[in-house]
Design an enzyme around this catalytic site. Sequence first.
Site, PDB file in Angstrom:
ATOM      1  N   HIS A 196       0.944  -1.272  -0.128  1.00 32.75           N
ATOM      2  CA  HIS A 196       0.045   0.041   0.005  1.00 32.75           C
ATOM      3  C   HIS A 196       0.902   1.329   0.007  1.00 32.75           C
ATOM      4  O   HIS A 196       1.880   1.165   0.730  1.00 32.75           O
ATOM      5  CB  HIS A 196      -0.965   0.074   1.414  1.00 32.75           C
ATOM      6  CG  HIS A 196      -2.139   0.922   1.243  1.00 32.75           C
ATOM      7  ND1 HIS A 196      -1.699   2.323   1.708  1.00 32.75           N
ATOM      8  CD2 HIS A 196      -3.278   0.789   1.140  1.00 32.75           C
ATOM      9  CE1 HIS A 196      -2.838   3.039   1.285  1.00 32.75           C
ATOM     10  NE2 HIS A 196      -3.756   2.186   1.175  1.00 32.75           N
ATOM     11  N   CYS A 234      -3.739   2.558  -4.342  1.00 34.25           N
ATOM     12  CA  CYS A 234      -4.611   3.366  -3.641  1.00 34.25           C
ATOM     13  C   CYS A 234      -4.746   4.972  -4.246  1.00 34.25           C
ATOM     14  O   CYS A 234      -3.725   5.731  -4.109  1.00 34.25           O
ATOM     15  CB  CYS A 234      -4.267   3.376  -2.357  1.00 34.25           C
ATOM     16  SG  CYS A 234      -5.401   4.445  -1.488  1.00 34.25           S
ATOM     17  N   HIS A 261      -7.603   0.196  -4.576  1.00 36.90           N
ATOM     18  CA  HIS A 261      -8.437   1.000  -3.600  1.00 36.90           C
ATOM     19  C   HIS A 261      -8.734   2.170  -4.270  1.00 36.90           C
ATOM     20  O   HIS A 261      -7.964   3.173  -4.612  1.00 36.90           O
ATOM     21  CB  HIS A 261      -7.460   1.530  -2.266  1.00 36.90           C
ATOM     22  CG  HIS A 261      -7.223   0.360  -1.258  1.00 36.90           C
ATOM     23  ND1 HIS A 261      -6.340   0.578  -0.249  1.00 36.90           N
ATOM     24  CD2 HIS A 261      -7.350  -0.928  -1.197  1.00 36.90           C
ATOM     25  CE1 HIS A 261      -6.415  -0.579   0.209  1.00 36.90           C
ATOM     26  NE2 HIS A 261      -7.117  -1.512  -0.178  1.00 36.90           N
ATOM     27  N   ASP A 306     -13.035   2.697  -1.694  1.00 36.90           N
ATOM     28  CA  ASP A 306     -12.340   2.870  -0.354  1.00 36.90           C
ATOM     29  C   ASP A 306     -13.072   3.938   0.404  1.00 36.90           C
ATOM     30  O   ASP A 306     -14.317   3.900   0.335  1.00 36.90           O
ATOM     31  CB  ASP A 306     -10.958   3.543  -0.679  1.00 36.90           C
ATOM     32  CG  ASP A 306      -9.909   3.497   0.286  1.00 36.90           C
ATOM     33  OD1 ASP A 306     -10.233   2.711   1.568  1.00 36.90           O
ATOM     34  OD2 ASP A 306      -8.557   3.518   0.037  1.00 36.90           O
ATOM     35  N   HIS A 307     -12.472   4.778   1.336  1.00 38.29           N
ATOM     36  CA  HIS A 307     -13.125   5.619   2.331  1.00 38.29           C
ATOM     37  C   HIS A 307     -14.375   6.160   1.679  1.00 38.29           C
ATOM     38  O   HIS A 307     -14.272   6.799   0.752  1.00 38.29           O
ATOM     39  CB  HIS A 307     -12.289   6.743   2.776  1.00 38.29           C
ATOM     40  CG  HIS A 307     -10.920   6.393   3.322  1.00 38.29           C
ATOM     41  ND1 HIS A 307      -9.786   7.162   3.717  1.00 38.29           N
ATOM     42  CD2 HIS A 307     -10.501   4.973   3.766  1.00 38.29           C
ATOM     43  CE1 HIS A 307      -8.772   6.572   4.174  1.00 38.29           C
ATOM     44  NE2 HIS A 307      -9.286   5.355   4.219  1.00 38.29           N
ATOM     45  N   TYR A 320     -15.150   4.178   6.818  1.00 40.70           N
ATOM     46  CA  TYR A 320     -15.777   2.914   6.382  1.00 40.70           C
ATOM     47  C   TYR A 320     -17.196   2.600   7.062  1.00 40.70           C
ATOM     48  O   TYR A 320     -17.576   1.622   7.546  1.00 40.70           O
ATOM     49  CB  TYR A 320     -14.465   1.772   7.169  1.00 40.70           C
ATOM     50  CG  TYR A 320     -13.464   1.623   6.797  1.00 40.70           C
ATOM     51  CD1 TYR A 320     -13.275   1.159   5.554  1.00 40.70           C
ATOM     52  CD2 TYR A 320     -12.384   2.662   6.891  1.00 40.70           C
ATOM     53  CE1 TYR A 320     -12.201   1.066   4.795  1.00 40.70           C
ATOM     54  CE2 TYR A 320     -11.146   2.677   6.288  1.00 40.70           C
ATOM     55  CZ  TYR A 320     -10.934   1.792   5.189  1.00 40.70           C
ATOM     56  OH  TYR A 320     -10.011   1.598   4.632  1.00 40.70           O
TER      57      TYR A 320
HETATM   58  C1  DNO Z   1      -6.976   3.048   5.517  1.00 42.36           C
HETATM   59  C2  DNO Z   1      -6.231   1.962   4.759  1.00 42.36           C
HETATM   60  C3  DNO Z   1      -4.637   1.503   5.350  1.00 42.36           C
HETATM   61  C4  DNO Z   1      -4.407   0.471   4.618  1.00 42.36           C
HETATM   62  C5  DNO Z   1      -2.995  -0.073   5.161  1.00 42.36           C
HETATM   63  C6  DNO Z   1      -2.537  -1.183   4.468  1.00 42.36           C
HETATM   64  O1  DNO Z   1      -8.022   3.308   5.272  1.00 42.36           O
HETATM   65  O2  DNO Z   1      -6.199   2.110   3.403  1.00 42.36           O
HETATM   66  O3  DNO Z   1      -4.904   1.676   6.596  1.00 42.36           O
HETATM   67  O4  DNO Z   1      -5.194  -0.794   5.052  1.00 42.36           O
HETATM   68  O5  DNO Z   1      -2.316   1.082   4.942  1.00 42.36           O
HETATM   69  O6  DNO Z   1      -1.563  -1.915   5.070  1.00 42.36           O
END
Ligand code: DNO
Length: 344
Positions: A196, A234, A261, A306-307, A320
């Site tokens: 990531h 991401c 992501h 993602d978020h 989340y």
């Molecule tokens: C946050 C996530 C990160 C991710 C880690 C992967 O929302 O994208 O916490 O899970 O960095 O190791």
Amino acid sequence: MKMTFRWYGEKDSISLEYIKQIPNMSGVVTAVYDTPVGEVWAPEKIAKLKELCDKAGLEMEVIESVPVHEDIKLGKPTRDKYIANYAQTIRNLGKFGVKCICYNFMPVFDWLRTELKHKNADGSTCLSYCHEQLMKLDPHNLHLPGWDESYSSEQLNGLLGEYSSISHEQLFENLVYFLNGIMPACDETGINMAIHPDDPPWDMFGLPRIITGADSYDKMIAAVPDKHNGFTFCTGSLGAGRKNDLPAMAKKYADRIFFAHIRQLKYEGDVDFAEAGHLTSAGSLDISGIVKALVDGGFDGYVRPDHGRNIWGEDGKPGYGLYDRALGAAYLNGLFEAIEKYSK
Ligand code: DNO
């Protein structure tokens, strides 16, 4: 592509049943949360998670994250023991059908934001980052909900001291050492390691951060060419770095991107940002251009929204909640379907 959704295990307020009801959801992205960082994940714990997923009709092919012990990042003599444990966890996960592990190599802190409930004009809330405010935070006493690991202030103090002598080059060498140590377990099990990016992609509190853009990707592939060494792309993390050309990266590294992501940001000034709904029109990142580039590059990995914002009165874990991530999944499903069907 396989659409997935992050699930924080049995403690998650969002049930597997609800996740399954989101259109096109193939599986969840989850983790064993109650094993201390550095220890081997017991097969019984993995089996239990897998059973819950199976019962809900969801796959468990992606793990996020198996956290990396700080001794590995610091390159301490104890790292060999922790690397052997990590390899054993990979082997154990392989027995339960896991295909991809997301991890990060950020020293001490995972993602960083200054506000978790930033109020938008429409009444929704989101995560946001203001550099000036960040500078006022005390790194010796930080904790954010959603981090996979966090330390007591005593541990933080010790770690921050230990990192003071670690340069970017040293940290990168330690990453390569770690990857070389676990690649045999990946070759055996077929599991892909997806790093990531650092979030946001710049140094924090004097701590080096090394996965920040295309240069880091090139360096990683050159240092460890094994086909199981790849990326979690991401968009929100990389996208905070204004210089990163995300569609170009998505296309160039599509075969090494095992997991994407996908989320949106709205730039504020040259450094700051607030998160936004997933639509291209909702922010500064070209989400549809990124999806097109992934498809054009032949991407065949896992995707998760993602978020999300907190909307419709939901008071979910910051980033989340259920509703906005489900909307994100629906939007991304539509983009992938249309692009895969009509743009080839
Ligand atoms: C946050 C996530 C990160 C991710 C880690 C992967 O929302 O994208 O916490 O899970 O960095 O190791």
